[in-house]
Design a protein around this motif. Sequence first.
Motif, PDB file in Angstrom:
ATOM      1  N   SER A 162       0.816  -1.227   0.000  1.00  0.00           N
ATOM      2  CA  SER A 162       0.000   0.000   0.000  1.00  0.00           C
ATOM      3  C   SER A 162       0.848   1.275   0.000  1.00  0.00           C
ATOM      4  N   GLN A 163       2.142   1.171   0.280  1.00  0.00           N
ATOM      5  CA  GLN A 163       3.011   2.348   0.301  1.00  0.00           C
ATOM      6  C   GLN A 163       3.589   2.670  -1.084  1.00  0.00           C
ATOM      7  N   PHE A 164       3.204   1.881  -2.100  1.00  0.00           N
ATOM      8  CA  PHE A 164       3.689   2.097  -3.457  1.00  0.00           C
ATOM      9  C   PHE A 164       2.619   2.805  -4.277  1.00  0.00           C
ATOM     10  N   ASP A 165       3.048   3.504  -5.339  1.00  0.00           N
ATOM     11  CA  ASP A 165       2.110   4.227  -6.203  1.00  0.00           C
ATOM     12  C   ASP A 165       1.168   3.280  -6.923  1.00  0.00           C
ATOM     13  N   ALA A 166       1.683   2.107  -7.296  1.00  0.00           N
ATOM     14  CA  ALA A 166       0.876   1.151  -8.050  1.00  0.00           C
ATOM     15  C   ALA A 166       1.229  -0.266  -7.616  1.00  0.00           C
ATOM     16  N   VAL A 167       0.208  -1.117  -7.585  1.00  0.00           N
ATOM     17  CA  VAL A 167       0.399  -2.540  -7.311  1.00  0.00           C
ATOM     18  C   VAL A 167      -0.065  -3.297  -8.548  1.00  0.00           C
ATOM     19  N   VAL A 168       0.842  -4.105  -9.107  1.00  0.00           N
ATOM     20  CA  VAL A 168       0.509  -4.920 -10.277  1.00  0.00           C
ATOM     21  C   VAL A 168       0.537  -6.369  -9.832  1.00  0.00           C
ATOM     22  N   VAL A 169      -0.611  -7.023  -9.927  1.00  0.00           N
ATOM     23  CA  VAL A 169      -0.684  -8.444  -9.565  1.00  0.00           C
ATOM     24  C   VAL A 169      -0.251  -9.253 -10.787  1.00  0.00           C
ATOM     25  N   ASN A 170       0.818 -10.023 -10.619  1.00  0.00           N
ATOM     26  CA  ASN A 170       1.338 -10.815 -11.727  1.00  0.00           C
ATOM     27  C   ASN A 170       0.694 -12.197 -11.718  1.00  0.00           C
ATOM     28  N   ASP A 171      -0.545 -12.221 -12.184  1.00  0.00           N
ATOM     29  CA  ASP A 171      -1.298 -13.464 -12.325  1.00  0.00           C
ATOM     30  C   ASP A 171      -1.062 -14.034 -13.725  1.00  0.00           C
ATOM     31  N   ASN A 172      -0.850 -13.117 -14.690  1.00  0.00           N
ATOM     32  CA  ASN A 172      -0.582 -13.463 -16.082  1.00  0.00           C
ATOM     33  C   ASN A 172       0.555 -12.545 -16.522  1.00  0.00           C
ATOM     34  N   LEU A 173       1.703 -13.123 -16.854  1.00  0.00           N
ATOM     35  CA  LEU A 173       2.900 -12.323 -17.127  1.00  0.00           C
ATOM     36  C   LEU A 173       2.701 -11.325 -18.260  1.00  0.00           C
ATOM     37  N   GLU A 174       2.065 -11.723 -19.345  1.00  0.00           N
ATOM     38  CA  GLU A 174       1.883 -10.808 -20.481  1.00  0.00           C
ATOM     39  C   GLU A 174       1.010  -9.610 -20.105  1.00  0.00           C
ATOM     40  N   ILE A 175      -0.036  -9.858 -19.337  1.00  0.00           N
ATOM     41  CA  ILE A 175      -0.903  -8.758 -18.880  1.00  0.00           C
ATOM     42  C   ILE A 175      -0.143  -7.859 -17.916  1.00  0.00           C
ATOM     43  N   ALA A 176       0.628  -8.454 -17.008  1.00  0.00           N
ATOM     44  CA  ALA A 176       1.414  -7.671 -16.045  1.00  0.00           C
ATOM     45  C   ALA A 176       2.435  -6.792 -16.768  1.00  0.00           C
ATOM     46  N   LYS A 177       3.096  -7.330 -17.794  1.00  0.00           N
ATOM     47  CA  LYS A 177       4.055  -6.547 -18.573  1.00  0.00           C
ATOM     48  C   LYS A 177       3.374  -5.331 -19.195  1.00  0.00           C
ATOM     49  N   ARG A 178       2.226  -5.562 -19.838  1.00  0.00           N
ATOM     50  CA  ARG A 178       1.504  -4.458 -20.488  1.00  0.00           C
ATOM     51  C   ARG A 178       1.060  -3.410 -19.466  1.00  0.00           C
ATOM     52  N   GLU A 179       0.623  -3.862 -18.313  1.00  0.00           N
ATOM     53  CA  GLU A 179       0.168  -2.940 -17.268  1.00  0.00           C
ATOM     54  C   GLU A 179       1.335  -2.076 -16.775  1.00  0.00           C
TER      55      GLU A 179
END
Length: 192
Positions: A162-179
């Motif tokens: 919660s102390q970061f600007d953004a949290v990206v959940v890496n459930d699917n690597l390709e989607i996480a990369k794009r995000e």
Amino acid sequence: MRGHLIIFSAPSGSGKSTIVNWLMKYHPELNLYFSISCTSRPSRGSEKNGVDYFFITPEAFREKIENNEFLEYEEVYENRFYGTLKAQVECQLEAGQNIVFDVDVKGGVNIKNYYGKQALSVFIQPPSIDELRKRLVNRATDTPEAIETRLAKAEYELTFASQFDAVVVNDNLEIAKREVYSLIRNFLNDAD
């Protein structure tokens, strides 16, 4: 034009290094450069001073700590320090480089607090502790004990998300990369 900072933190096995390496290799338009850290360990193999790390003695490292020259640092093992020098970061920013930090959660929070809006902090999160366990087991690089230690540390590290600007959940690597790519593009466009 002065550069910006992009900070990545994550529990081990979350896919952070995979995402960062993909950005560095396939997106030169982002003008990304790694932060060059300082360490008190000896160089390994083909590592070069001033390129891979700045290699200094434990005594010199302690002196820099006393002189408040680090943005963040950690003594990983006795007399084995790693840290980010303020002067090096400023040098890279003045050269117009967008600096990528791949650091532990405390270091990530410290760098973000120091640079504020000049920095984007991104936390890469695994979908669950169970999934993280599977990834660490499938890597086949750690003993079962080491995996349990990493998982315990991961649970602690997740409390910092919660102390970061953004949290990206890496459930699917390709989607996480794009995000992540989209977050960085938007940050750099808004910053200019």
